[in-house]
Design a protein around this motif. Sequence first.
Motif, PDB file in Angstrom:
ATOM      1  N   UNK A 292       0.820  -1.203   0.000  1.00  0.00           N
ATOM      2  CA  UNK A 292       0.000   0.000   0.000  1.00  0.00           C
ATOM      3  C   UNK A 292       0.859   1.259   0.000  1.00  0.00           C
ATOM      4  N   UNK A 293       2.001   1.189   0.676  1.00  0.00           N
ATOM      5  CA  UNK A 293       2.851   2.377   0.794  1.00  0.00           C
ATOM      6  C   UNK A 293       3.607   2.673  -0.495  1.00  0.00           C
ATOM      7  N   UNK A 294       4.228   1.633  -1.078  1.00  0.00           N
ATOM      8  CA  UNK A 294       5.132   1.872  -2.204  1.00  0.00           C
ATOM      9  C   UNK A 294       4.915   0.945  -3.405  1.00  0.00           C
ATOM     10  N   UNK A 295       3.985   0.039  -3.331  1.00  0.00           N
ATOM     11  CA  UNK A 295       3.773  -0.909  -4.430  1.00  0.00           C
ATOM     12  C   UNK A 295       4.185  -2.320  -4.060  1.00  0.00           C
TER      13      UNK A 295
ATOM     14  N   UNK B  48       6.530  -5.397  -8.428  1.00  0.00           N
ATOM     15  CA  UNK B  48       7.801  -5.933  -8.902  1.00  0.00           C
ATOM     16  C   UNK B  48       7.741  -6.132 -10.419  1.00  0.00           C
ATOM     17  N   UNK B  49       8.859  -5.921 -11.127  1.00  0.00           N
ATOM     18  CA  UNK B  49       8.867  -6.096 -12.581  1.00  0.00           C
ATOM     19  C   UNK B  49       8.395  -7.492 -12.985  1.00  0.00           C
TER      20      UNK B  49
ATOM     21  N   UNK C 287      12.100   0.813  -1.899  1.00  0.00           N
ATOM     22  CA  UNK C 287      12.557   0.079  -3.079  1.00  0.00           C
ATOM     23  C   UNK C 287      12.329  -1.432  -2.981  1.00  0.00           C
ATOM     24  N   UNK C 288      11.703  -1.896  -1.904  1.00  0.00           N
ATOM     25  CA  UNK C 288      11.541  -3.337  -1.676  1.00  0.00           C
ATOM     26  C   UNK C 288      10.915  -4.022  -2.885  1.00  0.00           C
TER      27      UNK C 288
ATOM     28  N   UNK D 131      18.498  -6.939  -7.307  1.00  0.00           N
ATOM     29  CA  UNK D 131      18.806  -6.816  -5.887  1.00  0.00           C
ATOM     30  C   UNK D 131      18.144  -7.987  -5.162  1.00  0.00           C
ATOM     31  N   UNK D 132      18.879  -9.083  -5.017  1.00  0.00           N
ATOM     32  CA  UNK D 132      18.316 -10.299  -4.420  1.00  0.00           C
ATOM     33  C   UNK D 132      18.062 -10.115  -2.922  1.00  0.00           C
TER      34      UNK D 132
END
Length: 303
Positions: A147-150, A155-156, A285-286, A292-293
């Motif tokens: 909800x905050x950042x996607x 994720x791609x 960025x999570x 970024x594994x």
Amino acid sequence: MKMTRRTFLKDAGIFVAALGLEPVWLPKMADALEDMAYGRAPILWLQGLSCSGCSVSLLNSESPGPADLITRYLSLYFHQTLSAATGPAAKDAVERAIAKGGYILVVEGAVPLTLKEACKFADENFADQLLRAARSAQAVVSTGTCAAFGGIPAAPPNLTGAAGVDAALKQAGLRRPLINLPGCPAHPAWIVGTLMQVLKVGMPDLDAHLRPKIFYDHLLHEQCPLFALYQKKHFAENLGEEGCLFKMGCQGVITQADCSLRGWNGGVSWCIRGRSNCIGCARPEFALDPRFAFFRLNEENLF
């Protein structure tokens, strides 16, 4: 349900201690609990693209426990996971809440902005429902990283165009008082503590990412019990080894949250204590960078 002032003061004392506030906050927190208990602080909880993990985390609350929290303190107009209403009754409950307004809107899950049909409530796209609900809310609380950042839904390749609530409101040109409580999931104390503060104190002091500083002002790395091992450069390189988990991909060095001080599952443990590295779930960025594994393992020693 009849409760005395002593009950509210007792439970408020637990929250004040858990949140690390000064005792002077006790009367206001007790007032907030009383408002919540007697329906003077209604909450509308909507869910978008999510796994309901933040709802499950809320039910892991202790002192008060989940039963008291849901039946005594949270005046829920509607909650898609917890409410018994289904079908037309569920739709009517949400419509009545939006028409009345004045509630705190809690949003769990990302908002699909490109493929809006990916998430619907009744016959309405969630993105459209969110905007209607936000217009009538006194404040919006984005609960969880989705909800905050996607989060994970964004994720791609992100075919649904999943985004956080703030991004969705900005795209629509709608400005509302908004608080982000990232985490996968968000800690129950973050959720309840924020609701209490909004009710009786007002908007908390927020950082650049609209996160309450009381919960997200310090790096996990600075509060980690393995910090001394990091300074000594004593690193674990494989599962089960002793040492700091930095070389295994621990993101505590760039993640701001108070997990180490608060603990999870009733304060019993958290990721590092469970010998797993921090995956940075409270970071904006999570999950958004596939390079970024979450974990870095020494493949030579896996077999």
